[in-house]
Design a protein around this motif. Structure first.
Motif, mmCIF file in Angstrom:
data_model
loop_
_atom_site.group_PDB
_atom_site.id
_atom_site.type_symbol
_atom_site.label_atom_id
_atom_site.label_comp_id
_atom_site.label_asym_id
_atom_site.label_seq_id
_atom_site.Cartn_x
_atom_site.Cartn_y
_atom_site.Cartn_z
ATOM 1 N N ALA A 183 6.795 -5.584 5.466
ATOM 2 C CA ALA A 183 7.006 -4.671 4.344
ATOM 3 C C ALA A 183 6.611 -3.260 4.753
ATOM 4 C CB ALA A 183 6.185 -5.108 3.127
ATOM 5 N N ASP A 184 7.439 -2.306 4.399
ATOM 6 C CA ASP A 184 7.261 -0.890 4.723
ATOM 7 C C ASP A 184 6.354 -0.260 3.682
ATOM 8 O OD1 ASP A 184 7.462 1.810 5.213
ATOM 9 O OD2 ASP A 184 9.654 1.869 5.217
ATOM 10 N N MET A 185 5.098 0.014 4.058
ATOM 11 C CA MET A 185 4.132 0.508 3.076
ATOM 12 C C MET A 185 4.227 2.021 2.873
ATOM 13 S SD MET A 185 3.221 -2.359 2.194
ATOM 14 C CE MET A 185 2.135 -1.832 0.872
ATOM 15 N N ALA A 186 4.984 2.724 3.727
ATOM 16 C CA ALA A 186 5.301 4.121 3.422
ATOM 17 C C ALA A 186 6.317 4.175 2.293
ATOM 18 C CB ALA A 186 5.823 4.830 4.665
ATOM 19 N N ALA A 187 7.312 3.295 2.336
ATOM 20 C CA ALA A 187 8.271 3.212 1.225
ATOM 21 C C ALA A 187 7.565 2.788 -0.056
ATOM 22 C CB ALA A 187 9.384 2.226 1.562
ATOM 23 N N ALA A 188 6.601 1.868 0.063
ATOM 24 C CA ALA A 188 5.841 1.446 -1.117
ATOM 25 C C ALA A 188 5.128 2.630 -1.740
ATOM 26 C CB ALA A 188 4.845 0.360 -0.728
ATOM 27 N N TYR A 189 4.538 3.483 -0.916
ATOM 28 C CA TYR A 189 3.874 4.677 -1.450
ATOM 29 C C TYR A 189 4.882 5.639 -2.067
ATOM 30 C CZ TYR A 189 1.608 9.192 -1.683
ATOM 31 O OH TYR A 189 1.158 10.403 -2.147
ATOM 32 N N LEU A 213 -1.425 -2.350 -6.694
ATOM 33 C CA LEU A 213 -1.099 -1.794 -5.384
ATOM 34 C C LEU A 213 -0.726 -2.868 -4.361
ATOM 35 C CD1 LEU A 213 -3.824 0.994 -5.124
ATOM 36 C CD2 LEU A 213 -1.436 1.231 -5.833
ATOM 37 N N VAL A 214 -1.456 -3.975 -4.333
ATOM 38 C CA VAL A 214 -1.158 -4.984 -3.311
ATOM 39 C C VAL A 214 0.187 -5.664 -3.567
ATOM 40 C CG1 VAL A 214 -3.589 -5.382 -2.801
ATOM 41 C CG2 VAL A 214 -2.435 -6.850 -4.473
ATOM 42 N N LEU A 215 0.639 -5.676 -4.803
ATOM 43 C CA LEU A 215 1.913 -6.324 -5.113
ATOM 44 C C LEU A 215 3.111 -5.518 -4.626
ATOM 45 C CD1 LEU A 215 1.246 -7.739 -8.691
ATOM 46 C CD2 LEU A 215 1.429 -9.014 -6.553
ATOM 47 N N GLN A 216 2.912 -4.266 -4.230
ATOM 48 C CA GLN A 216 4.037 -3.449 -3.768
ATOM 49 C C GLN A 216 4.692 -4.025 -2.514
ATOM 50 O OE1 GLN A 216 5.079 -0.926 -5.806
ATOM 51 N NE2 GLN A 216 3.422 -1.786 -7.061
ATOM 52 N N ALA A 217 3.929 -4.749 -1.708
ATOM 53 C CA ALA A 217 4.502 -5.344 -0.494
ATOM 54 C C ALA A 217 5.555 -6.394 -0.810
ATOM 55 C CB ALA A 217 3.388 -5.962 0.350
ATOM 56 N N ARG A 218 5.584 -6.900 -2.017
ATOM 57 C CA ARG A 218 6.491 -7.994 -2.368
ATOM 58 C C ARG A 218 7.856 -7.514 -2.857
ATOM 59 N NH1 ARG A 218 2.550 -12.429 -5.361
ATOM 60 N NH2 ARG A 218 0.767 -12.195 -3.954
ATOM 61 N N ILE A 219 8.091 -6.223 -2.869
ATOM 62 C CA ILE A 219 9.365 -5.698 -3.360
ATOM 63 C C ILE A 219 10.421 -5.803 -2.260
ATOM 64 C CG2 ILE A 219 10.546 -3.615 -4.172
ATOM 65 C CD1 ILE A 219 7.899 -2.832 -5.537
ATOM 66 N N PRO A 220 11.527 -6.520 -2.481
ATOM 67 C CA PRO A 220 12.481 -6.817 -1.400
ATOM 68 C C PRO A 220 13.068 -5.594 -0.713
ATOM 69 C CG PRO A 220 12.867 -8.281 -3.265
ATOM 70 C CD PRO A 220 11.871 -7.253 -3.723
ATOM 71 N N TYR A 278 11.737 -3.058 0.304
ATOM 72 C CA TYR A 278 10.833 -2.532 1.330
ATOM 73 C C TYR A 278 10.706 -3.477 2.521
ATOM 74 C CZ TYR A 278 9.204 -0.100 -2.919
ATOM 75 O OH TYR A 278 9.132 0.598 -4.105
ATOM 76 N N GLN A 279 11.426 -4.582 2.540
ATOM 77 C CA GLN A 279 11.155 -5.662 3.493
ATOM 78 C C GLN A 279 12.267 -5.848 4.524
ATOM 79 O OE1 GLN A 279 10.717 -9.052 0.924
ATOM 80 N NE2 GLN A 279 8.759 -8.374 0.076
ATOM 81 N N VAL A 280 11.881 -6.451 5.633
ATOM 82 C CA VAL A 280 12.830 -6.970 6.620
ATOM 83 C C VAL A 280 12.349 -8.369 7.001
ATOM 84 C CG1 VAL A 280 11.629 -6.030 8.656
ATOM 85 C CG2 VAL A 280 14.090 -6.462 8.746
ATOM 86 N N ARG A 281 13.306 -9.260 7.276
ATOM 87 C CA ARG A 281 12.995 -10.648 7.622
ATOM 88 C C ARG A 281 13.603 -10.975 8.978
ATOM 89 N NH1 ARG A 281 13.081 -15.776 3.566
ATOM 90 N NH2 ARG A 281 13.037 -17.482 5.101
ATOM 91 N N PHE A 282 12.809 -11.640 9.835
ATOM 92 C CA PHE A 282 13.241 -11.926 11.208
ATOM 93 C C PHE A 282 13.217 -13.414 11.466
ATOM 94 C CE2 PHE A 282 12.399 -12.107 15.879
ATOM 95 C CZ PHE A 282 13.559 -11.467 16.303
ATOM 96 N N ILE A 307 -0.322 0.014 10.864
ATOM 97 C CA ILE A 307 -0.813 0.915 9.812
ATOM 98 C C ILE A 307 0.269 1.101 8.747
ATOM 99 C CG2 ILE A 307 -1.779 3.188 9.318
ATOM 100 C CD1 ILE A 307 -3.482 1.339 11.154
ATOM 101 N N ALA A 308 1.526 1.137 9.160
ATOM 102 C CA ALA A 308 2.628 1.425 8.246
ATOM 103 C C ALA A 308 3.226 0.188 7.600
ATOM 104 C CB ALA A 308 3.727 2.183 8.988
ATOM 105 N N THR A 309 2.805 -1.018 8.025
ATOM 106 C CA THR A 309 3.423 -2.233 7.504
ATOM 107 C C THR A 309 2.374 -3.251 7.076
ATOM 108 O OG1 THR A 309 3.479 -3.434 9.618
ATOM 109 C CG2 THR A 309 5.338 -1.980 9.136
ATOM 110 N N GLN A 310 2.843 -4.217 6.297
ATOM 111 C CA GLN A 310 2.171 -5.500 6.137
ATOM 112 C C GLN A 310 3.163 -6.584 6.558
ATOM 113 O OE1 GLN A 310 0.068 -6.264 2.442
ATOM 114 N NE2 GLN A 310 -0.204 -4.066 2.084
ATOM 115 N N HIS A 311 2.647 -7.782 6.846
ATOM 116 C CA HIS A 311 3.553 -8.854 7.259
ATOM 117 C C HIS A 311 3.124 -10.174 6.647
ATOM 118 C CE1 HIS A 311 0.374 -8.660 10.325
ATOM 119 N NE2 HIS A 311 0.569 -9.965 10.533
#
Length: 311
Positions: free
Chosen positions: A167-173, A257-264, A266-270, A283-287
Motif C-alpha cells: 500500500a502506497d502511504m504517500a497516496a494515503a496521506y 489512520l491505520v485503516l488507510q492502507a486497506r483502500i484498494p 493505494y495498493q498493488v498485488r504481486f 518508509i513509503a509503503t506498508q505490506h
C-alpha cells in the motif's frame, strides 16, 4: 497515560467533523511534487498500476551491478515505490546481499531466523489456517532508525495463493481530508514491538529484549528521507499510541489512520513465482503477506536495508 475519564467535563476533541471516506476520484501521484519522470537505458519498466509498482525487465541480477544500472535501480524504486523482477532462477543469497547493497548495508530483524549469509533472514511458513496472523505493517518501525527498504526473494512458492500486497502511504496521506491532515501534521506516535512479537515470549524473554529495543517515537507524518514527499507513518502492529492525546482520542485517531492502507486504489498485488524478487521502499509503503495457501509451503528470504532517523 492520560485518561479521558479522569475529568468528566474534559471531553476529547472529535477527530473529524466530516466523514472519513469520500466519493469520487482520488489523487494518485507517482512522483513527489516537482519531480520529473526519468528515462531508463538499462532496465525495462512495466507498470502494474499507473502510479505504484512496476516489474523491471532486461536485467540479470546474478551478474555484477555497474554504477549505471545501480543508479537506475535506485531511481526506479524512488519513482515506483515497489519494484519486481521475474525469472531470476540462479539468484542466491549472496546475490541478494549484493543487490541490497545498492541501497545500503543490511539491517537484521532481531526476531527473524538467520541464514548462513549475513543479514539474510529465511521466512519458511506452512500456513496453519487460512488468514492466520496477517496484518498490514511497515518493517522495523519499532526501531530508532527503521529500515529504508527490503529485498525479498521467493525460494519456494505454493501452486496457488501466497501473494503479497503493498500500500502506497504517500497516496494515503494525500487523500486524507484537509482537516485531518492539519490535525496530524505535528503529532508524534509511539512504536513498540512488544504487542506483536512479545505475544510469543514469556516475561523473562520480553524483559531481555526490552533492554535492547525500547519503545521509540516517530512523526505521524514523515518527510521521505530521499524524495521529501509527505507520507503517513503509522501501522497496526507496531504503532501503539499518539503522544499528547487521551487514550480515547489516540485510539480513535489511530483506528482511522491505520485503516488507510486497506483502500484498494493505494495498493498493488504481486503473484510470486520461484525466482521472483520484490524490492520496496519501507518508509513509503506498508505490506501484507496473504496467508491463503494452506496446506502448501511458502519459503522466502529477506534482507532489510539499514535506515536513518525520520523527520
Amino acid at each position: 497515560m492520560q485518561s479521558a475519564t479522569t475529568n468528566p467535563v474534559d471531553h476529547p476533541k472529535p477527530v473529524l467533523d466530516k466523514p472519513l471516506m469520500h466519493y469520487g476520484s482520488r489523487v494518485l501521484e507517482r512522483l513527489a511534487p516537482g519531480a520529473e519522470p526519468s528515462a531508463y537505458q538499462h532496465v525495462e519498466i512495466s507498470p502494474l498500476t499507473p502510479h505504484f509498482g512496476a516489474v523491471l525487465g532486461g536485467v540479470d541480477l546474478t551478474g555484477p551491478i555497474p554504477d549505471e544500472l545501480a543508479g537506475e535501480l535506485r531511481q526506479a524504486l524512488l519513482e515506483w515505490t515497489v519494484i519486481f523482477f521475474r525469472k531470476q532462477t540462479a539468484f542466491t543469497a549472496d546475490h541478494q546481499l549484493a543487490l541490497s547493497s545498492v541501497w545500503g548495508p543490511p539491517e537484521p530483524n532481531p526476531f527473524f531466523p538467520r541464514t548462513g549469509t549475513a543479514g539474510v533472514s529465511r521466512l519458511a511458513k506452512d500456513a496453519k489456517a487460512a488468514g492466520d496472523k496477517n496484518i498490514w505493517h511497515s518493517d522495523h518501525s519499532f526501531m530508532t532508525n527503521p529500515a529504508l527498504g527490503s529485498v525479498l526473494r521467493a525460494v519456494e512458492v505454493p501452486a496457488a495463493g501466497g501473494d503479497t500486497m503493498w500500500a502506497d502511504m504517500a497516496a494515503a496521506y494525500d487523500n486524507l481530508p484537509e482537516e485531518l491532515r492539519q490535525r496530524i501534521e505535528d503529532l508524534t506516535a509511539v512504536h513498540d514491538w512488544a504487542p506483536s512479537w512479545g505475544a510469543l515470549m514469556n516475561d523473562e524473554q520480553k524483559a531481555e529484549f526490552r533492554k535492547l529495543w525500547p519503545r521509540v517515537e516517530h512523526p505521524v507524518v514523515v518527510r521521505h528521507p530521499r524524495s521529501g514527499r509527505r507520507t503517513l507513518y503509522v501501522n497496526e502492529p507496531f504503532t501503539t499510541r499518539i503522544k499528547g492525546l487521551s487514550d480515547t482520542e489516540s485510539r480513535e485517531l489511530l483506528d482511522i489512520l491505520v485503516l488507510q492502507a486497506r483502500i484498494p486504489e493505494y495498493q498493488v498485488r504481486f503473484r510470486w513465482e520461484a525466482g521472483s524478487i520484490a524490492i520496496w521502499d519501507n518508509i513509503a509503503t506498508q505490506h501484507y503477506a496473504i496467508n491463503d495457501y494452506f496446506p502448501q509451503r511458502r519459503v522466502m528470504e529477506r534482507i532489510a536495508v539499514a535506515g536513518v532517523p525520520l523527520s
